[in-house]
Design a protein around this motif. Sequence first.
Motif, PDB file in Angstrom:
ATOM      1  N   SER A 117       0.877  -1.173   0.000  1.00  0.00           N
ATOM      2  CA  SER A 117       0.000   0.000   0.000  1.00  0.00           C
ATOM      3  C   SER A 117       0.917   1.226   0.000  1.00  0.00           C
ATOM      4  O   SER A 117       2.126   1.108  -0.105  1.00  0.00           O
ATOM      5  CB  SER A 117      -0.895  -0.011   1.238  1.00  0.00           C
ATOM      6  N   TRP A 118       0.321   2.411   0.110  1.00  0.00           N
ATOM      7  CA  TRP A 118       1.142   3.620   0.188  1.00  0.00           C
ATOM      8  C   TRP A 118       0.550   4.576   1.219  1.00  0.00           C
ATOM      9  O   TRP A 118      -0.620   4.488   1.574  1.00  0.00           O
ATOM     10  CB  TRP A 118       1.281   4.294  -1.172  1.00  0.00           C
ATOM     11  N   TYR A 119       1.381   5.489   1.724  1.00  0.00           N
ATOM     12  CA  TYR A 119       0.946   6.424   2.756  1.00  0.00           C
ATOM     13  C   TYR A 119       1.736   7.725   2.629  1.00  0.00           C
ATOM     14  O   TYR A 119       2.737   7.786   1.921  1.00  0.00           O
ATOM     15  CB  TYR A 119       1.150   5.822   4.149  1.00  0.00           C
ATOM     16  N   GLY A 120       1.255   8.766   3.311  1.00  0.00           N
ATOM     17  CA  GLY A 120       2.016  10.005   3.314  1.00  0.00           C
ATOM     18  C   GLY A 120       1.230  11.282   3.138  1.00  0.00           C
ATOM     19  O   GLY A 120       1.679  12.348   3.555  1.00  0.00           O
ATOM     20  N   TYR A 121       0.044  11.215   2.540  1.00  0.00           N
ATOM     21  CA  TYR A 121      -0.748  12.427   2.328  1.00  0.00           C
ATOM     22  C   TYR A 121      -2.167  12.211   2.837  1.00  0.00           C
ATOM     23  O   TYR A 121      -2.858  11.283   2.424  1.00  0.00           O
ATOM     24  CB  TYR A 121      -0.795  12.797   0.848  1.00  0.00           C
ATOM     25  N   SER A 125       0.013  10.836   8.686  1.00  0.00           N
ATOM     26  CA  SER A 125       1.425  10.478   8.815  1.00  0.00           C
ATOM     27  C   SER A 125       2.195  11.606   9.503  1.00  0.00           C
ATOM     28  O   SER A 125       1.966  12.778   9.241  1.00  0.00           O
ATOM     29  CB  SER A 125       2.036  10.215   7.430  1.00  0.00           C
ATOM     30  N   GLY A 126       3.115  11.218  10.388  1.00  0.00           N
ATOM     31  CA  GLY A 126       3.877  12.204  11.131  1.00  0.00           C
ATOM     32  C   GLY A 126       5.039  12.770  10.341  1.00  0.00           C
ATOM     33  O   GLY A 126       5.272  12.404   9.180  1.00  0.00           O
ATOM     34  N   LYS A 127       5.793  13.666  10.970  1.00  0.00           N
ATOM     35  CA  LYS A 127       6.931  14.308  10.326  1.00  0.00           C
ATOM     36  C   LYS A 127       8.197  13.461  10.431  1.00  0.00           C
ATOM     37  O   LYS A 127       9.186  13.748   9.773  1.00  0.00           O
ATOM     38  CB  LYS A 127       7.186  15.677  10.947  1.00  0.00           C
ATOM     39  N   TRP A 128       8.144  12.414  11.282  1.00  0.00           N
ATOM     40  CA  TRP A 128       9.333  11.613  11.517  1.00  0.00           C
ATOM     41  C   TRP A 128       9.061  10.145  11.242  1.00  0.00           C
ATOM     42  O   TRP A 128       7.942   9.660  11.406  1.00  0.00           O
ATOM     43  CB  TRP A 128       9.810  11.770  12.967  1.00  0.00           C
ATOM     44  N   THR A 129      10.094   9.431  10.828  1.00  0.00           N
ATOM     45  CA  THR A 129       9.982   7.996  10.598  1.00  0.00           C
ATOM     46  C   THR A 129      10.501   7.244  11.814  1.00  0.00           C
ATOM     47  O   THR A 129      11.130   7.819  12.699  1.00  0.00           O
ATOM     48  CB  THR A 129      10.811   7.572   9.377  1.00  0.00           C
ATOM     49  N   ALA A 130      10.266   5.951  11.849  1.00  0.00           N
ATOM     50  CA  ALA A 130      10.745   5.129  12.957  1.00  0.00           C
ATOM     51  C   ALA A 130      12.264   5.058  13.000  1.00  0.00           C
ATOM     52  O   ALA A 130      12.843   4.742  14.042  1.00  0.00           O
ATOM     53  CB  ALA A 130      10.161   3.719  12.844  1.00  0.00           C
ATOM     54  N   SER A 131      12.926   5.362  11.881  1.00  0.00           N
ATOM     55  CA  SER A 131      14.390   5.345  11.842  1.00  0.00           C
ATOM     56  C   SER A 131      14.992   6.611  12.446  1.00  0.00           C
ATOM     57  O   SER A 131      16.207   6.736  12.548  1.00  0.00           O
ATOM     58  CB  SER A 131      14.888   5.192  10.394  1.00  0.00           C
ATOM     59  N   ARG A 133      14.613   9.581  11.101  1.00  0.00           N
ATOM     60  CA  ARG A 133      14.855  10.548  10.036  1.00  0.00           C
ATOM     61  C   ARG A 133      13.553  11.247   9.654  1.00  0.00           C
ATOM     62  O   ARG A 133      12.472  10.684   9.823  1.00  0.00           O
ATOM     63  CB  ARG A 133      15.465   9.845   8.822  1.00  0.00           C
ATOM     64  N   PRO A 134      13.628  12.466   9.115  1.00  0.00           N
ATOM     65  CA  PRO A 134      12.409  13.162   8.701  1.00  0.00           C
ATOM     66  C   PRO A 134      11.662  12.371   7.626  1.00  0.00           C
ATOM     67  O   PRO A 134      12.295  11.717   6.788  1.00  0.00           O
ATOM     68  CB  PRO A 134      12.936  14.491   8.134  1.00  0.00           C
ATOM     69  N   PHE A 135      10.339  12.395   7.674  1.00  0.00           N
ATOM     70  CA  PHE A 135       9.535  11.727   6.658  1.00  0.00           C
ATOM     71  C   PHE A 135       9.445  12.628   5.434  1.00  0.00           C
ATOM     72  O   PHE A 135       8.902  13.724   5.493  1.00  0.00           O
ATOM     73  CB  PHE A 135       8.131  11.434   7.183  1.00  0.00           C
ATOM     74  N   GLU A 136      10.009  12.177   4.323  1.00  0.00           N
ATOM     75  CA  GLU A 136      10.018  12.935   3.071  1.00  0.00           C
ATOM     76  C   GLU A 136       9.309  12.107   2.007  1.00  0.00           C
ATOM     77  O   GLU A 136       9.912  11.250   1.358  1.00  0.00           O
ATOM     78  CB  GLU A 136      11.456  13.237   2.654  1.00  0.00           C
ATOM     79  N   PRO A 137       8.000  12.343   1.829  1.00  0.00           N
ATOM     80  CA  PRO A 137       7.189  11.510   0.932  1.00  0.00           C
ATOM     81  C   PRO A 137       7.636  11.507  -0.520  1.00  0.00           C
ATOM     82  O   PRO A 137       7.378  10.548  -1.248  1.00  0.00           O
ATOM     83  CB  PRO A 137       5.775  12.094   1.088  1.00  0.00           C
ATOM     84  N   ARG A 178      -1.146  -6.754   4.584  1.00  0.00           N
ATOM     85  CA  ARG A 178      -0.219  -5.916   3.811  1.00  0.00           C
ATOM     86  C   ARG A 178       1.208  -6.108   4.328  1.00  0.00           C
ATOM     87  O   ARG A 178       1.426  -6.246   5.521  1.00  0.00           O
ATOM     88  CB  ARG A 178      -0.621  -4.450   3.883  1.00  0.00           C
ATOM     89  N   ASP A 179       2.152  -6.129   3.392  1.00  0.00           N
ATOM     90  CA  ASP A 179       3.542  -6.416   3.743  1.00  0.00           C
ATOM     91  C   ASP A 179       4.455  -5.199   3.645  1.00  0.00           C
ATOM     92  O   ASP A 179       5.493  -5.152   4.311  1.00  0.00           O
ATOM     93  CB  ASP A 179       4.081  -7.511   2.811  1.00  0.00           C
ATOM     94  N   PHE A 180       4.088  -4.234   2.789  1.00  0.00           N
ATOM     95  CA  PHE A 180       4.942  -3.065   2.564  1.00  0.00           C
ATOM     96  C   PHE A 180       4.075  -1.817   2.470  1.00  0.00           C
ATOM     97  O   PHE A 180       2.971  -1.855   1.927  1.00  0.00           O
ATOM     98  CB  PHE A 180       5.751  -3.218   1.268  1.00  0.00           C
ATOM     99  N   ASP A 181       4.588  -0.710   2.997  1.00  0.00           N
ATOM    100  CA  ASP A 181       3.917   0.579   2.886  1.00  0.00           C
ATOM    101  C   ASP A 181       4.887   1.515   2.161  1.00  0.00           C
ATOM    102  O   ASP A 181       5.970   1.811   2.686  1.00  0.00           O
ATOM    103  CB  ASP A 181       3.580   1.134   4.270  1.00  0.00           C
ATOM    104  N   LEU A 182       4.517   1.952   0.975  1.00  0.00           N
ATOM    105  CA  LEU A 182       5.428   2.712   0.129  1.00  0.00           C
ATOM    106  C   LEU A 182       5.223   4.220   0.264  1.00  0.00           C
ATOM    107  O   LEU A 182       4.108   4.686   0.497  1.00  0.00           O
ATOM    108  CB  LEU A 182       5.234   2.314  -1.338  1.00  0.00           C
ATOM    109  N   TYR A 183       6.317   4.960   0.109  1.00  0.00           N
ATOM    110  CA  TYR A 183       6.204   6.407   0.018  1.00  0.00           C
ATOM    111  C   TYR A 183       5.442   6.746  -1.271  1.00  0.00           C
ATOM    112  O   TYR A 183       5.487   5.986  -2.236  1.00  0.00           O
ATOM    113  CB  TYR A 183       7.586   7.043  -0.042  1.00  0.00           C
ATOM    114  N   PRO A 184       4.746   7.898  -1.313  1.00  0.00           N
ATOM    115  CA  PRO A 184       4.005   8.274  -2.524  1.00  0.00           C
ATOM    116  C   PRO A 184       4.847   8.241  -3.798  1.00  0.00           C
ATOM    117  O   PRO A 184       4.388   7.744  -4.832  1.00  0.00           O
ATOM    118  CB  PRO A 184       3.537   9.696  -2.200  1.00  0.00           C
ATOM    119  N   LYS A 185       6.088   8.734  -3.743  1.00  0.00           N
ATOM    120  CA  LYS A 185       6.927   8.747  -4.944  1.00  0.00           C
ATOM    121  C   LYS A 185       7.246   7.335  -5.403  1.00  0.00           C
ATOM    122  O   LYS A 185       7.286   7.055  -6.613  1.00  0.00           O
ATOM    123  CB  LYS A 185       8.222   9.518  -4.676  1.00  0.00           C
TER     124      LYS A 185
END
Length: 212
Positions: A117-121, A125-131, A133-137, A178-185
Amino acid sequence: MVAFISLFLYSCGKKKPIPQVETAQCIGNFKTEIKFCHSRRPLSNKVQDGSLIAIKTPDGKVYKVAAYYDPNYPLCLPYTYRSIFKSGELVEVQTLRCGYSKNRPYCPWTVKIGKASWYGYGDGSGKWTASGRPFEPETFGLANKELPFGTLVKITNLLNGKSVYAVVLDRGPFVKGRDFDLYPKTMRALGGIKEGVIPVKVEVIRCGWKVK
């Protein structure tokens, strides 16, 4: 990215890329200047994710922190560390433990068929990822619960054959089936935005971050 992919090309042009699995590698001791960045975790291009490092200041004080790999900085600390360190201050860094305590990165598989699936907009979704790092969709990233952060994968949309390379930067998805969540790009490059959820084949190209 093009330079990296070229490493896997063969003269016959028919063989598939061979996934490369890295072990945790770190520089034992180094000196660097303190920098601050917008991150929730200390970052360094000298160590693997989850490494324990000791930072020694000019006045002899030592602070132990967990550091995470980022290709851009020898050492970059969150702004919350400004009460302890000064920007531009020269410090000595010693790696006390390379990588996570269980010597990750470890990738439990090299190829997996699943649903993405995909997420980001507009989904909270928050501004930060679990790693940390900033979330940059609008970058080629994805979330997965099994692969270590920094893992480079090749994702193929099984509906149309389109492929893209992306890096694991977040954790998820947390929806059953679902196994993967993709950035919009990433999803856009696969042509799956309208579908929302697509069947994919994911191949591990590099396990964990590439360490200098």
